[in-house]
Design a protein around this motif. Structure first.
Motif, PDB file in Angstrom:
ATOM      1  N   CYS A 149      63.380  26.746  58.559  1.00 33.26           N
ATOM      2  CA  CYS A 149      63.548  29.270  59.373  1.00 33.26           C
ATOM      3  C   CYS A 149      65.082  29.031  59.190  1.00 33.26           C
ATOM      4  CB  CYS A 149      62.279  28.818  60.284  1.00 33.26           C
ATOM      5  SG  CYS A 149      62.409  30.223  61.382  1.00 33.26           S
ATOM      6  N   THR A 150      64.648  30.321  58.820  1.00 34.09           N
ATOM      7  CA  THR A 150      66.114  31.063  59.607  1.00 34.09           C
ATOM      8  C   THR A 150      66.318  31.652  60.194  1.00 34.09           C
ATOM      9  OG1 THR A 150      65.543  32.950  57.691  1.00 34.09           O
ATOM     10  CG2 THR A 150      66.308  31.067  56.455  1.00 34.09           C
ATOM     11  N   CYS A 179      65.213  34.912  61.207  1.00 30.95           N
ATOM     12  CA  CYS A 179      64.997  35.861  60.521  1.00 30.95           C
ATOM     13  C   CYS A 179      64.267  36.968  61.335  1.00 30.95           C
ATOM     14  CB  CYS A 179      65.177  36.159  59.194  1.00 30.95           C
ATOM     15  SG  CYS A 179      63.502  36.143  58.543  1.00 30.95           S
ATOM     16  N   ARG A 180      63.168  36.086  61.706  1.00 31.21           N
ATOM     17  CA  ARG A 180      62.407  36.552  62.476  1.00 31.21           C
ATOM     18  C   ARG A 180      61.214  38.297  61.792  1.00 31.21           C
ATOM     19  NH1 ARG A 180      63.011  36.417  68.172  1.00 31.21           N
ATOM     20  NH2 ARG A 180      61.484  36.886  68.866  1.00 31.21           N
ATOM     21  N   TYR A 181      61.093  38.465  60.808  1.00 32.05           N
ATOM     22  CA  TYR A 181      60.930  38.876  59.996  1.00 32.05           C
ATOM     23  C   TYR A 181      58.872  38.646  60.360  1.00 32.05           C
ATOM     24  CZ  TYR A 181      64.645  40.322  57.189  1.00 32.05           C
ATOM     25  OH  TYR A 181      65.581  40.465  57.054  1.00 32.05           O
ATOM     26  N   CYS A 182      58.751  37.480  60.942  1.00 37.89           N
ATOM     27  CA  CYS A 182      57.056  37.089  60.726  1.00 37.89           C
ATOM     28  C   CYS A 182      56.894  37.423  62.799  1.00 37.89           C
ATOM     29  CB  CYS A 182      57.567  35.999  61.648  1.00 37.89           C
ATOM     30  SG  CYS A 182      58.212  34.698  62.122  1.00 37.89           S
ATOM     31  N   ILE A 199      57.181  32.228  67.508  1.00 35.18           N
ATOM     32  CA  ILE A 199      57.867  31.590  65.949  1.00 35.18           C
ATOM     33  C   ILE A 199      59.202  30.512  65.844  1.00 35.18           C
ATOM     34  CG2 ILE A 199      57.043  31.577  63.553  1.00 35.18           C
ATOM     35  CD1 ILE A 199      54.884  33.811  64.465  1.00 35.18           C
ATOM     36  N   PRO A 200      60.026  31.327  65.807  1.00 36.31           N
ATOM     37  CA  PRO A 200      61.311  30.816  65.733  1.00 36.31           C
ATOM     38  C   PRO A 200      61.736  30.021  66.655  1.00 36.31           C
ATOM     39  CG  PRO A 200      61.719  33.099  65.720  1.00 36.31           C
ATOM     40  CD  PRO A 200      59.981  33.350  66.179  1.00 36.31           C
ATOM     41  N   PHE A 232      60.657  26.718  65.645  1.00 38.46           N
ATOM     42  CA  PHE A 232      60.603  25.835  65.113  1.00 38.46           C
ATOM     43  C   PHE A 232      61.621  24.847  65.463  1.00 38.46           C
ATOM     44  CE2 PHE A 232      58.173  28.421  61.583  1.00 38.46           C
ATOM     45  CZ  PHE A 232      56.844  27.403  61.975  1.00 38.46           C
ATOM     46  N   HIS A 250      54.826  37.632  56.544  1.00 40.20           N
ATOM     47  CA  HIS A 250      56.378  38.309  55.845  1.00 40.20           C
ATOM     48  C   HIS A 250      56.978  37.581  56.326  1.00 40.20           C
ATOM     49  CE1 HIS A 250      53.831  41.837  57.791  1.00 40.20           C
ATOM     50  NE2 HIS A 250      53.609  41.625  58.751  1.00 40.20           N
ATOM     51  N   CYS A 251      56.295  36.083  55.896  1.00 39.70           N
ATOM     52  CA  CYS A 251      57.793  34.934  55.831  1.00 39.70           C
ATOM     53  C   CYS A 251      58.424  35.161  54.364  1.00 39.70           C
ATOM     54  CB  CYS A 251      57.034  33.786  56.478  1.00 39.70           C
ATOM     55  SG  CYS A 251      58.416  32.259  56.483  1.00 39.70           S
ATOM     56  N   GLN A 298      60.131  32.838  53.690  1.00 44.32           N
ATOM     57  CA  GLN A 298      60.650  32.005  52.977  1.00 44.32           C
ATOM     58  C   GLN A 298      59.351  30.911  52.934  1.00 44.32           C
ATOM     59  OE1 GLN A 298      64.011  30.486  53.064  1.00 44.32           O
ATOM     60  NE2 GLN A 298      64.545  31.909  54.089  1.00 44.32           N
ATOM     61  N   ILE A 301      56.978  29.832  54.603  1.00 42.64           N
ATOM     62  CA  ILE A 301      56.301  28.621  55.402  1.00 42.64           C
ATOM     63  C   ILE A 301      54.686  28.952  55.347  1.00 42.64           C
ATOM     64  CG2 ILE A 301      56.656  27.608  57.303  1.00 42.64           C
ATOM     65  CD1 ILE A 301      59.218  28.744  57.680  1.00 42.64           C
ATOM     66  N   ILE A 312      53.488  28.954  58.162  1.00 48.78           N
ATOM     67  CA  ILE A 312      53.077  28.799  59.855  1.00 48.78           C
ATOM     68  C   ILE A 312      51.841  28.332  60.881  1.00 48.78           C
ATOM     69  CG2 ILE A 312      53.614  30.790  61.486  1.00 48.78           C
ATOM     70  CD1 ILE A 312      55.354  32.321  59.564  1.00 48.78           C
TER      71      ILE A 312
HETATM   72  S1  SF4 Z   1      59.058  32.059  60.618  1.00 47.15           S
HETATM   73 FE1  SF4 Z   1      59.517  32.731  57.962  1.00 47.15          FE
HETATM   74  S2  SF4 Z   1      59.528  35.036  59.161  1.00 47.15           S
HETATM   75 FE2  SF4 Z   1      59.465  34.228  60.865  1.00 47.15          FE
HETATM   76  S3  SF4 Z   1      61.726  33.265  61.722  1.00 47.15           S
HETATM   77 FE3  SF4 Z   1      61.502  32.034  60.353  1.00 47.15          FE
HETATM   78  S4  SF4 Z   1      61.797  32.568  58.568  1.00 47.15           S
HETATM   79 FE4  SF4 Z   1      61.631  34.406  58.979  1.00 47.15          FE
END
Ligand code: SF4
Ligand code: SF4
Length: 377
Positions: A295-296, A298-301, A310-311, A314, A353-354, A356, A358, A360
């Protein structure tokens, strides 16, 4: 053993220092030190050129200082350097500073400390030092010769380090640094701040509490392929000691095998070559790729309709995967309250939306099970 010279340090501390926070214990559920085993380790280290010994008021339930005082007493006082630390969290008034310091001298059976540190500072913990003007009090001890070098150990963000380092004329700073935290936890920036201010560093957690001695098998293999004779931990020690503004690398040794291995690494210390730096980088990447949720942040999720952070979840899980510190993980998990993995209903809305890719909901299930397994242990 190598000892580096620094303008503001009137001493020759060995590049390997002995941390006394994880000495062998008599009982697994108590902090009583096994004097026989622990003293043999100190004697071996001393005989092989380790002359820097680091203790602190709270280590081993306040039993570490007395132990190291006992173990070093048989050696000439000028032949070793003793470092001790002031626990700011026990200070309510000025008199406490003197009381603690006198207790420490007595416990360690010495008349002065070669290195004395304000323990575990960040901006918040430094406040009591500012409010009660503690640094000038320690400066007076230095004038009297009871402190030879004054510094602080630091656990915080680079901005706080920059602030504290500018508040007093420090001789040295102790920071957490290892090849995993070099970029991830700003260890590089902290090292640079010390260097820019002309203050040498003592390094703590070079093996990240032991986790860099126990890498995943594939990451360990990278090191074994490069040098079958060298231990996995030795690469981490050499990484830290290769930085020129490092005065001493502390290792909190718990067994004689660790002492022997560390001494084998540092007795004839050679800085990492460029090729070896690349090997460390490779092993680190293999370790991170196979251990962490990628997970980077990025919060797109986000936002999750069920309220899961979620972030954040992780991040907490990844910290645990690296350090394997179960109580910290469980505390962080509980602090997340209704934003933890417990609340994932596996709707899958986040997945599209992820970037990467993942899985989730599967990961949330894995994390939830991990927490519950640890809780029921
Ligand atoms: S789970 Fe995917 S979309 Fe959500 S913050 Fe991490 S990398 Fe971004
Ligand atoms: S799968 Fe779980 S984490 Fe993802 S949006 Fe649904 S409830 Fe939230």
């Amino acid at each position: 053993m190598l000892s580096r010279n620094f303008e503001n340090i009137q001493a020759s501390p060995s590049i390997l220092g002995f941390g006394t926070m994880r000495m062998p214990k008599l009982y697994s559920d108590k902090e009583d030190i096994d004097y026989e085993k622990a003293e043999a380790m100190i004697d071996y280290a001393y005989a092989h050129g380790v002359n820097y010994y680091d203790t602190a008021y709270p280590y081993h339930d306040q039993k570490s200082e007395a132990f190291i005082g006992h173990a070093l007493k048989k050696y000439p006082r000028e032949s070793f350097y003793l470092a001790d630390k002031l626990p700011g969290w026990f200070i309510n008034e000025k008199a406490d500073v003197d009381k603690i310091f006198e207790t420490q001298l007595e416990r360690c059976q010495v008349e002065y400390f070669d290195f004395y540190l304000c323990h575990a500072l960040n901006r918040e913990k430094f406040k009591v030092y500012e409010d009660l003007q503690v640094c000038p009090m320690l400066g007076a001890r230095k004038e009297k010769g009871q402190i030879r070098h004054l510094g602080f150990s630091f656990h915080g963000v680079p901005e706080d380090l920059e602030y504290i380092i500018n508040q007093y004329s420090w001789d040295f700073v102790q920071i957490q640094l290892n090849y995993l935290d070099w970029e991830r936890q700003d260890a590089k920036r902290q090292y640079e701040i010390c260097k820019e201010h002309g203050v040498p560093c003592v390094i703590m957690e070079p093996v990240r509490g032991g986790s860099l001695a126990n890498l995943s098998p594939d990451a360990a293999q990278v090191f074994k392929d490069a040098d079958p004779e060298a231990s996995v931990a030795s690469w981490a020690l050499r990484f830290a000691a290769s930085l020129p503004n490092v005065m001493t690398v502390l290792s909190g040794m718990s067994t004689m095998e660790q002492v022997e291995d560390n001494i084998k690494t540092m007795a004839d210390f050679k800085p990492l070559t460029e090729e070896e730096q690349a090997i460390v980088e490779k092993a680190k990447n293999v370790f991170l790729e196979n251990t962490l949720v990628p997970c980077t942040g990025c919060r797109y999720c986000m936002d999750c309709p069920a309220g899961v952070d979620i972030p954040g979840m992780f991040r907490v899980y990844n910290e645990y995967r690296i350090g394997k510190f179960a109580p910290g993980f469980m505390q962080d998990y509980e602090n997340m309250k209704d934003h933890s993995a417990d609340f994932c209903v596996a709707c899958g809305a986040c997945m599209t939306h992820c970037p990467q890719s993942i899985q989730i909901p599967d990961k949330m299930e894995e994390i939830r099970k991990c927490y519950s397994r640890l809780k029921n242990k």
